[in-house]
Design an enzyme around this catalytic site. Structure first.
Site: not given
Ligand code: IVH
Length: 665
Positions: A31-32, A35, A80-81, A114, A423
């Site tokens: 990672d260094a 960076d 959508s599904l 999913k 109502c």
């Protein structure tokens, strides 16, 4: 120039390493080190701002914050599904497919996990990421391009040049560890934690400041494209391979299943695997592999016929039923709502659950004070499964359905054969309030600044009483209300004015006609050139439309016939509110002007598929031979309709002639 070359080199290196790290899970540098390369690029680019490009990894730290999200219309709607829960549902899915295609041999499928995140669309133009948007209502989403750029596993440029446009679809999600860390930070900052990965993903993408999104541990995986036919791939499995090759992350659990038995076995495996994965999955998606079959199957209103989501068993919990409240909806329906002791069900705190209607209450025999079993399946609203009667101690009290409206005090009625108590008072304040809230809400006309609280205040102060009053609000009276000022009053008036000529579909959805939600309103918009024409439509004409069922058709007719409906539309018209129809041009399609009737059984497809083809090619379907009918397609053993057609001199086509007419097969 050396810097220019080094910039190119750094970009290449950073892209390669982030693909290895975020997509392949196989980093080869620390990672260094990463960076260090990244800082070097930033440094060089700040010295040469003219060399900064759209696809530079430096764009991933987030651009300038904006005030709002702009709306983006998806070129092809994002569907959508439908849901399945059991092996029997999966078998029924295959049966439906075979019936629709009139096939006896089952197709192969692809199964995918999913993931529980947020659906997005990424548009690549000649290989360059040019836009990212949320799914929104499927038709229109929000532009989140700057936020999407910060998601490290999304390539800013595809690994191979692709000419033209590629609309990639997939899910942005957060892994469990990432969510836990984010929630810790939220708590430390005194903010509420996210209840589940989906909320966390949505909350992180919908940040106006992309720099905040950049700090959120978001991931992405792709599951499709808008128009797969254009990729040259033959099926879903092929397509995912192709997309992975372009540098897009594809979920590794994806698998091709030659039979439905393997699909069902796969579902059990996914369910068993579920808790050992680093991210949440709420089910499995089954897709027919072949694009040719997918195209033949097509879509219903909301979801394709060629795919289905299999959801895992719902999550259950027990809690106590504290009380039952009765709510008055915008159509006057009285809905009992359970008030529960708050409990966490699968990451979401539940304190209320709908009880639907009186029959449901009676059937479940719920008593106040009961210990109840509640469940949530996926995104379904929580529901009470049953009372745990063994735990009763005699202190529980029965639930009594009111006989008078809890809002206006008028007697309630329950028409024979209906499950709903209502109502009927057209002036009931609760109904008015709900109707007004709905009209201005996102599901209606989406009037900015007119949310629930403001509607309540305006109704309370007598400034509005019914929908048309919204349009006659004036700045002077708003300014003087508690919590308002010149600026907010002016903004609201402008927001209302902007909705004087709303799209017809939105307008219909906003009216709050029973059974007419956003989807069916959009369907009506696509079929009618104006509000006036819809008003004239007969029940039969409405029923011909795919996506409009008995209840919706009856409700539309009732609405236009009712005094309330007529008065409402008259008043809106008088004020100058005029819905604008969508323009649909079918005149260039091969079946434009054709009204086709099918009789007898077809060989190469089912009746439903034939009807789908007619509509797709601009024609209309007839159910009886009338003057309007232009063609009859006669299959095997045609019925008596053929005689009538001959008498009337209509053109009679064979199945093959019909197919050549539309240039298919
Ligand atoms: S396919 C027409 N595949 O589930 C095909 N969707 O209800 C539509 N999702 O909005 C989507 N994983 O957000 C597909 N492997 C997958 C998926 C997936 C998650 C989500 C997606 C969509 C919703 C469908």
């Amino acid at each position: 120039m050396q810097d220019a070359q080094r910039i190119l080199e750094l970009r290449r290196l950073l892209n390669e390493h982030s693909h290895r790290y975020y997509t392949l899970d196989a980093p080869i540098i620390s990672d260094a080190e990463y960076d260090r390369l990244f800082r070097e690029l930033l440094e060089l680019e700040s010295r040469h701002p003219d060399l900064v490009t759209e696809d530079s990894p430096s764009r991933r730290i987030g651009g300038v914050p904006s005030d709002s999200f702009t709306q983006v219309r998806h070129r092809i709607p994002m569907l959508s599904l439908e849901n399945a829960f059991t092996a029997a549902d999966i078998l029924a899915f295959e049966e439906r497919l075979l019936r629709f295609l009139n096939l006896s041999e089952a197709p192969a499928y692809v199964i995918e996990p999913k993931l529980d995140g947020l659906a997005v669309e990424l548009v690549y133009q000649d290989g360059l990421l040019t836009r990212g948007s949320t799914r929104g209502d499927g038709q229109t989403g929000e532009d989140i391009t700057d936020q999407i750029r910060t998601v490290k596993s999304i390539p800013l440029r595809l690994h191979r040049p692709i000419n033209g446009m590629l609309e990639v679809r997939g899910e942005v999600y957060m892994e469990n560890d990432g969510l836990a860390q984010l929630n810790e930070q939220q708590l430390q900052a005194g903010r509420p934690p996210f209840a589940n990965p989906r909320n966390a993903a949505a909350g992180s993408l919908r940040q106006l400041d992309p720099a905040i999104t950049a700090r959120r541990p978001l991931k992405f995986f792709t599951y499709g494209v808008a128009t797969p036919q254009n990729t040259g791939c033959s099926g879903q499995y092929d397509l995912l391979d192709y997309l992975a090759d372009l540098g897009l992350p594809v979920n590794r659990l994806t698998r091709r299943c030659p039979t439905i038995a393997e699909v069902i076995a796969g579902f059990a495996e996914f369910a068993a695997l579920r808790h050992s994965l680093p991210y949440e999955i709420d089910g499995m998606v089954i897709k027919v592999d072949s694009f040719q079959l997918q195209e033949r199957l097509g879509s219903k209103v909301r979801a394709p016929r060629w795919a289905i989501a299999c959801k895992f068993a719902p999550k259950q919990e027990t809690t106590r039923l504290v009380d039952v409240e009765f709510q008055v909806g915008r159509t006057g329906a009285i809905t009992p709502v359970a008030i529960l002791e708050p409990v966490n069900v699968g990451g979401v705190t539940v304190s209320r659950a709908t009880l639907h209607n009186q029959d449901e209450l009676t059937r479940k025999d719920l008593r106040i004070g009961d210990t109840v079993l509640i469940q949530r399946a996926g995104d379904v609203i929580p529901e009470i499964v049953m009372a745990i009667t063994e735990q009763r101690d005699g202190s529980e009290a029965p639930v009594v359905m009111p006989t008078l409206c809890p809002a206006c005090g008028q007697p309630l009625t329950r028409p024979a054969g209906e499950a709903v108590t209502r109502c009927q008072n057209l002036h009931c304040t609760a109904q008015r309030l709900q109707a007004l809230i709905h009209f201005a809400s996102k599901a209606g006309l989406d009037i900015e600044g007119l949310g629930k609280k403001n509607v309540e205040q305006l109704l309370d102060r007598g400034l509005i009483n019914d929908i048309p009053d919204i349009y006659t609000l004036d700045q002077g009276s708003l300014e003087n209300l508690d919590g308002w000022g010149a600026r907010s009053a002016e903004n609201l008036i402008a927001a209302i004015r902007a909705k004087t000529r709303p799209p017809l579909g939105r307008f219909l959805a906003a009216l709050g006609i029973r059974y007419i939600g956003e989807i069916s309103a959009a369907v009506l918009e696509a079929h009618f050139p104006s509000l006036a024409r819809l008003r004239e439509a007969s029940r039969e004409q409405l029923l011909e439309i795919e996506g409009i069922g008995e209840q919706a058709a009856a409700s539309i007719i009732d609405f236009f016939d009712s005094r309330r409906g007529r008065e409402l539309l008259q008043r809106l018209e008088a004020i100058g509110v005029e819905p604008v129809p969508a323009v649909v041009d079918t005149s260039s399609q091969p079946l434009a002007g054709h009204v086709i009737l099918f009789t007898g059984s077809l060989q190469s497809m089912s009746r439903d598929e034939a009807k789908k083809l007619v509509k797709e090619h601009g024609g209309q379907i007839a159910t009886a031979v009338t003057q309007k009918t232009t063609h009859i397609v006669a299959g095997d053993k045609p019925g008596s309709k053929i005689k009538k057609a001959e008498e009337l001199g209509k053109q009679i086509l064979s199945e093959q002639q019909f197919l050549s007419l539309i240039g298919s097969r």
